[in-house]
Design a protein around this motif. Sequence first.
Motif, PDB file in Angstrom:
ATOM      1  N   VAL A 280       0.874  -1.175   0.000  1.00 27.86           N
ATOM      2  CA  VAL A 280       0.000   0.000   0.000  1.00 27.86           C
ATOM      3  C   VAL A 280       0.911   1.225   0.000  1.00 27.86           C
ATOM      4  O   VAL A 280       1.162   1.857   1.036  1.00 27.86           O
ATOM      5  CB  VAL A 280      -0.954   0.002   1.210  1.00 27.86           C
ATOM      6  N   THR A 281       1.422   1.563  -1.176  1.00 27.94           N
ATOM      7  CA  THR A 281       2.462   2.594  -1.279  1.00 27.94           C
ATOM      8  C   THR A 281       1.900   4.010  -1.355  1.00 27.94           C
ATOM      9  O   THR A 281       2.642   4.951  -1.644  1.00 27.94           O
ATOM     10  CB  THR A 281       3.335   2.330  -2.516  1.00 27.94           C
ATOM     11  N   THR A 282       0.609   4.162  -1.096  1.00 28.67           N
ATOM     12  CA  THR A 282       0.006   5.501  -1.077  1.00 28.67           C
ATOM     13  C   THR A 282      -0.252   5.963   0.360  1.00 28.67           C
ATOM     14  O   THR A 282      -0.953   6.949   0.570  1.00 28.67           O
ATOM     15  CB  THR A 282      -1.324   5.501  -1.846  1.00 28.67           C
ATOM     16  N   ALA A 283       0.323   5.267   1.337  1.00 24.73           N
ATOM     17  CA  ALA A 283       0.062   5.589   2.747  1.00 24.73           C
ATOM     18  C   ALA A 283       0.908   6.765   3.206  1.00 24.73           C
ATOM     19  O   ALA A 283       2.090   6.868   2.901  1.00 24.73           O
ATOM     20  CB  ALA A 283       0.333   4.374   3.622  1.00 24.73           C
ATOM     21  N   ILE A 284       0.275   7.643   3.973  1.00 25.38           N
ATOM     22  CA  ILE A 284       0.946   8.788   4.592  1.00 25.38           C
ATOM     23  C   ILE A 284       0.361   8.978   5.988  1.00 25.38           C
ATOM     24  O   ILE A 284      -0.673   8.380   6.327  1.00 25.38           O
ATOM     25  CB  ILE A 284       0.777  10.079   3.748  1.00 25.38           C
ATOM     26  N   ALA A 285       1.014   9.799   6.806  1.00 31.43           N
ATOM     27  CA  ALA A 285       0.523  10.042   8.165  1.00 31.43           C
ATOM     28  C   ALA A 285       0.812  11.474   8.564  1.00 31.43           C
ATOM     29  O   ALA A 285       1.737  12.109   8.043  1.00 31.43           O
ATOM     30  CB  ALA A 285       1.178   9.082   9.165  1.00 31.43           C
ATOM     31  N   THR A 286       0.019  11.986   9.497  1.00 34.23           N
ATOM     32  CA  THR A 286       0.318  13.298  10.065  1.00 34.23           C
ATOM     33  C   THR A 286       1.423  13.137  11.102  1.00 34.23           C
ATOM     34  O   THR A 286       1.756  12.026  11.509  1.00 34.23           O
ATOM     35  CB  THR A 286      -0.925  13.907  10.724  1.00 34.23           C
ATOM     36  N   CYS A 287       1.995  14.226  11.529  1.00 31.34           N
ATOM     37  CA  CYS A 287       3.141  14.196  12.432  1.00 31.34           C
ATOM     38  C   CYS A 287       2.758  14.799  13.780  1.00 31.34           C
ATOM     39  O   CYS A 287       3.040  15.966  14.058  1.00 31.34           O
ATOM     40  CB  CYS A 287       4.326  14.931  11.818  1.00 31.34           C
ATOM     41  N   GLY A 288       2.076  14.025  14.578  1.00 33.99           N
ATOM     42  CA  GLY A 288       1.735  14.465  15.929  1.00 33.99           C
ATOM     43  C   GLY A 288       0.655  15.513  15.988  1.00 33.99           C
ATOM     44  O   GLY A 288       0.591  16.279  16.951  1.00 33.99           O
ATOM     45  N   THR A 289      -0.201  15.595  14.982  1.00 35.13           N
ATOM     46  CA  THR A 289      -1.295  16.562  14.988  1.00 35.13           C
ATOM     47  C   THR A 289      -2.469  15.987  14.217  1.00 35.13           C
ATOM     48  O   THR A 289      -2.326  15.003  13.492  1.00 35.13           O
ATOM     49  CB  THR A 289      -0.851  17.902  14.354  1.00 35.13           C
ATOM     50  N   ALA A 290      -3.638  16.583  14.384  1.00 36.56           N
ATOM     51  CA  ALA A 290      -4.825  16.095  13.698  1.00 36.56           C
ATOM     52  C   ALA A 290      -4.731  16.378  12.200  1.00 36.56           C
ATOM     53  O   ALA A 290      -4.101  17.350  11.778  1.00 36.56           O
ATOM     54  CB  ALA A 290      -6.076  16.741  14.286  1.00 36.56           C
ATOM     55  N   PHE A 291      -5.355  15.539  11.410  1.00 40.32           N
ATOM     56  CA  PHE A 291      -5.427  15.745   9.967  1.00 40.32           C
ATOM     57  C   PHE A 291      -6.301  16.960   9.702  1.00 40.32           C
ATOM     58  O   PHE A 291      -7.456  17.003  10.119  1.00 40.32           O
ATOM     59  CB  PHE A 291      -6.018  14.504   9.301  1.00 40.32           C
ATOM     60  N   GLY A 292      -5.748  17.983   9.032  1.00 44.54           N
ATOM     61  CA  GLY A 292      -6.487  19.238   8.889  1.00 44.54           C
ATOM     62  C   GLY A 292      -6.429  19.833   7.500  1.00 44.54           C
ATOM     63  O   GLY A 292      -6.029  19.196   6.520  1.00 44.54           O
ATOM     64  N   GLY A 293      -6.831  21.087   7.415  1.00 44.10           N
ATOM     65  CA  GLY A 293      -6.988  21.773   6.141  1.00 44.10           C
ATOM     66  C   GLY A 293      -5.725  21.858   5.316  1.00 44.10           C
ATOM     67  O   GLY A 293      -5.761  21.693   4.092  1.00 44.10           O
ATOM     68  N   ASP A 294      -4.563  22.111   5.945  1.00 45.34           N
ATOM     69  CA  ASP A 294      -3.315  22.211   5.179  1.00 45.34           C
ATOM     70  C   ASP A 294      -2.906  20.857   4.615  1.00 45.34           C
ATOM     71  O   ASP A 294      -2.328  20.778   3.525  1.00 45.34           O
ATOM     72  CB  ASP A 294      -2.195  22.772   6.064  1.00 45.34           C
ATOM     73  N   HIS A 295      -3.195  19.784   5.368  1.00 43.54           N
ATOM     74  CA  HIS A 295      -2.903  18.447   4.849  1.00 43.54           C
ATOM     75  C   HIS A 295      -3.782  18.142   3.635  1.00 43.54           C
ATOM     76  O   HIS A 295      -3.335  17.524   2.664  1.00 43.54           O
ATOM     77  CB  HIS A 295      -3.148  17.396   5.944  1.00 43.54           C
ATOM     78  N   ILE A 296      -5.035  18.580   3.706  1.00 44.64           N
ATOM     79  CA  ILE A 296      -5.957  18.368   2.589  1.00 44.64           C
ATOM     80  C   ILE A 296      -5.446  19.065   1.337  1.00 44.64           C
ATOM     81  O   ILE A 296      -5.519  18.521   0.231  1.00 44.64           O
ATOM     82  CB  ILE A 296      -7.367  18.867   2.963  1.00 44.64           C
ATOM     83  N   LYS A 297      -4.908  20.269   1.492  1.00 42.97           N
ATOM     84  CA  LYS A 297      -4.393  20.998   0.332  1.00 42.97           C
ATOM     85  C   LYS A 297      -3.279  20.218  -0.354  1.00 42.97           C
ATOM     86  O   LYS A 297      -3.193  20.180  -1.584  1.00 42.97           O
ATOM     87  CB  LYS A 297      -3.878  22.371   0.770  1.00 42.97           C
ATOM     88  N   ILE A 298      -2.412  19.592   0.439  1.00 42.24           N
ATOM     89  CA  ILE A 298      -1.325  18.805  -0.139  1.00 42.24           C
ATOM     90  C   ILE A 298      -1.887  17.641  -0.945  1.00 42.24           C
ATOM     91  O   ILE A 298      -1.491  17.399  -2.089  1.00 42.24           O
ATOM     92  CB  ILE A 298      -0.393  18.275   0.973  1.00 42.24           C
ATOM     93  N   LEU A 299      -2.837  16.913  -0.342  1.00 41.80           N
ATOM     94  CA  LEU A 299      -3.400  15.748  -1.017  1.00 41.80           C
ATOM     95  C   LEU A 299      -4.203  16.142  -2.255  1.00 41.80           C
ATOM     96  O   LEU A 299      -4.158  15.458  -3.276  1.00 41.80           O
ATOM     97  CB  LEU A 299      -4.287  14.958  -0.058  1.00 41.80           C
ATOM     98  N   ARG A 300      -4.962  17.226  -2.167  1.00 41.35           N
ATOM     99  CA  ARG A 300      -5.800  17.626  -3.302  1.00 41.35           C
ATOM    100  C   ARG A 300      -4.953  17.911  -4.530  1.00 41.35           C
ATOM    101  O   ARG A 300      -5.328  17.592  -5.654  1.00 41.35           O
ATOM    102  CB  ARG A 300      -6.639  18.854  -2.947  1.00 41.35           C
ATOM    103  N   ARG A 301      -3.794  18.522  -4.327  1.00 44.81           N
ATOM    104  CA  ARG A 301      -2.930  18.820  -5.467  1.00 44.81           C
ATOM    105  C   ARG A 301      -2.380  17.546  -6.099  1.00 44.81           C
ATOM    106  O   ARG A 301      -2.121  17.506  -7.299  1.00 44.81           O
ATOM    107  CB  ARG A 301      -1.792  19.745  -5.030  1.00 44.81           C
ATOM    108  N   LEU A 302      -2.178  16.500  -5.283  1.00 50.33           N
ATOM    109  CA  LEU A 302      -1.689  15.237  -5.819  1.00 50.33           C
ATOM    110  C   LEU A 302      -2.812  14.420  -6.452  1.00 50.33           C
ATOM    111  O   LEU A 302      -2.616  13.751  -7.459  1.00 50.33           O
ATOM    112  CB  LEU A 302      -1.024  14.416  -4.704  1.00 50.33           C
ATOM    113  N   LEU A 303      -3.999  14.488  -5.859  1.00 46.59           N
ATOM    114  CA  LEU A 303      -5.129  13.701  -6.354  1.00 46.59           C
ATOM    115  C   LEU A 303      -5.785  14.326  -7.568  1.00 46.59           C
ATOM    116  O   LEU A 303      -6.475  13.649  -8.324  1.00 46.59           O
ATOM    117  CB  LEU A 303      -6.188  13.550  -5.247  1.00 46.59           C
ATOM    118  N   MET A 304      -5.615  15.643  -7.750  1.00 50.03           N
ATOM    119  CA  MET A 304      -6.258  16.405  -8.827  1.00 50.03           C
ATOM    120  C   MET A 304      -7.776  16.437  -8.663  1.00 50.03           C
ATOM    121  O   MET A 304      -8.487  16.996  -9.467  1.00 50.03           O
ATOM    122  CB  MET A 304      -5.874  15.832 -10.190  1.00 50.03           C
TER     123      MET A 304
END
Length: 645
Positions: A280-304
């Motif tokens: 499952v080479t698409t796995a990522i994790a947050t670094c000691g914080t809740a999954f939030g809006g800035d993380h979504i921005k990163i993923l959205r740019r990759l997911l298109m």
Amino acid sequence: MAGRINDDDVKAVRDAVPIDAVVSEYLQLRSAGGGNLKGLCPFHDEKSPSFQVSPSKGLFHCFGCQEGGDTIAFVMKVDHLSFSETVERLAAQAGITLRYEEGGYNPSSQRGERTRLVEAHKAAARFYTEQLAGAEAEIGRRFLAERGFDQAAAEHFGVGYSPVGWDHLTRFLRGQGFSDKELLLSGLSQDGRRGPIDRFRGRLMWPIRDISGEVVGFGARKLRDDDNGPKYLNTPETAIYKKSQVLYGVDLAKKDIAKSSRAVVVEGYTDVMACHLAGVTTAIATCGTAFGGDHIKILRRLLMDNGSARVIFTFDGDAAGQKAALRAFEDDQKFAAETYIAIAPDGMDPCELRLAKGDQAVADLAEPRTPLFEFAIRQIVSRYDLETPAGRAAALDEAAPIVARIKNGSSQHEVAVQLAGILGILDTQFVVKRVAQVARWARDRGGKGPAGGPPGGQDERGGPRRPYGSQPQPASGPSGPSGPALTLRSPAHRTERELLKLALQRPELVSPAFDAYGEDEFTAPPYAAVRRAVEDAGGAESGLQSAPEYLARVREAAPNDQVRAMVTELAVEVFRGKTIDEIYAGQQLVQVRLRAVDRRIQDITGTLTRLGTGSDPDHYAAVQKDLWILQQYGQALRNIGADAL
């Protein structure tokens, strides 16, 4: 101070690093036609891609927020670097040694702050990985082995070990030329009684990389009972590390995320390792914080955010995991992708699941099954007694606003029907109407309602909608040339725009005729300013040799950022025509010139009317001659086209 970077070296860096390769490190790019690429803009939120890259010209431009420029400008903007820091980073990637105008080669102690902090982390990562092989690190190797990770896995993820002593890393980095100030700013060291000491001691170390692959921080896991610190200790917030803006493993996962349009969000470093080793080479994790809006921005740019995009959250099955899932659902509507939740049997995390049941069980866990909205609704409903009318009514009151936030109307209706079934309410239409009512109320109260897009006449940022490719008008302050507002509804403006695009992108098709055109032949002030910039850069004919150099000169000749942005925009925008050749170019040249001639004929006709027959005969005759010449020229343009130019 460090000297100015040699201009030839800057050019060499710009030429050596393809802009599409650099941009692809941050977002997914797809064909936009005409040799251009498109993606979701990293500089503002948008639902459909308006960000374009022109590899042949080495430029990018966003038609939504108007950001644009070359490779260096992109990296400066996206990573918040200075010009010199950006050039130094790109030069290092390309293997180019930079020269400096003052003082020869740049000593490392004079490098930009961000560059120095990144270099310190790179050196620290190397130090930690070397320490993992030592006798003291046996406890760390045992920790990894007990969780199914061998030496090859540790090396793949760069896992290391921080020695127990007070200042092993600090002394090592000092020996590498880093100052105490830099060590404290990096977060790798902290103040001690007698100076800086190591922040991380006696722990297993995971390097945290940004999306470009640079080490910007560390996650440290406690190994010994006499360690009084937290179980996991992360790098503090620094100039290069913002925990809300990084995702562990994204550097390894980004290509597969973009390729498969799928991302799997797990909770910890070992979970990311377990997923990747299980395929499952698409796995990522947050670094000691809740999954939030800035993380979504990163993923959205990759997911298109295409229609098939999926995001799967694999939270633990305990109360904390369920709470994290509900927090994730709070931001669910920021995705255009479909979101799911996967909870392993017996509440195991992916690392535990891999140990207990093998790689296939982890792969199965990452398959989307339960939509996140359904999980959130069931969690809410589970708090009520659905055997009573009062319990069902109370559950509906709390769940209806959740469903009302779903933006897609048909999806909202479908989920409302499911909610009726979950609640056991036989009158499905009652629940559907209740959800729709809540959605309308939210829209009326908030402007942008949860069930719909932006109100009519607004874009997704709440600003007034404008034609694709047109310039935003600043609210106040200087805005460049004055004159009629630019609008692509005007045939004249559309043709002028197309001609300028040809002059910037295909100068060989319009030269040398274009260089004889005056600024006054362009009725839109921004276009007149671009025409002037082309002239100041040596004319379109000077662009026949090297497109990147020519465009760089035109951008430099622009009088302000507004005109410079317009140059970039026109240099990457696709043409309106299907076949771009000499015939098409000639049509644009003729149309712009013909409109200018017609405007001049109108002006002279008005002059003759004002002069009347009682004016000076010689002057009147001269004006009549000018009018006749222009009329003949206009007729020739209409009859024989570009041959009359």
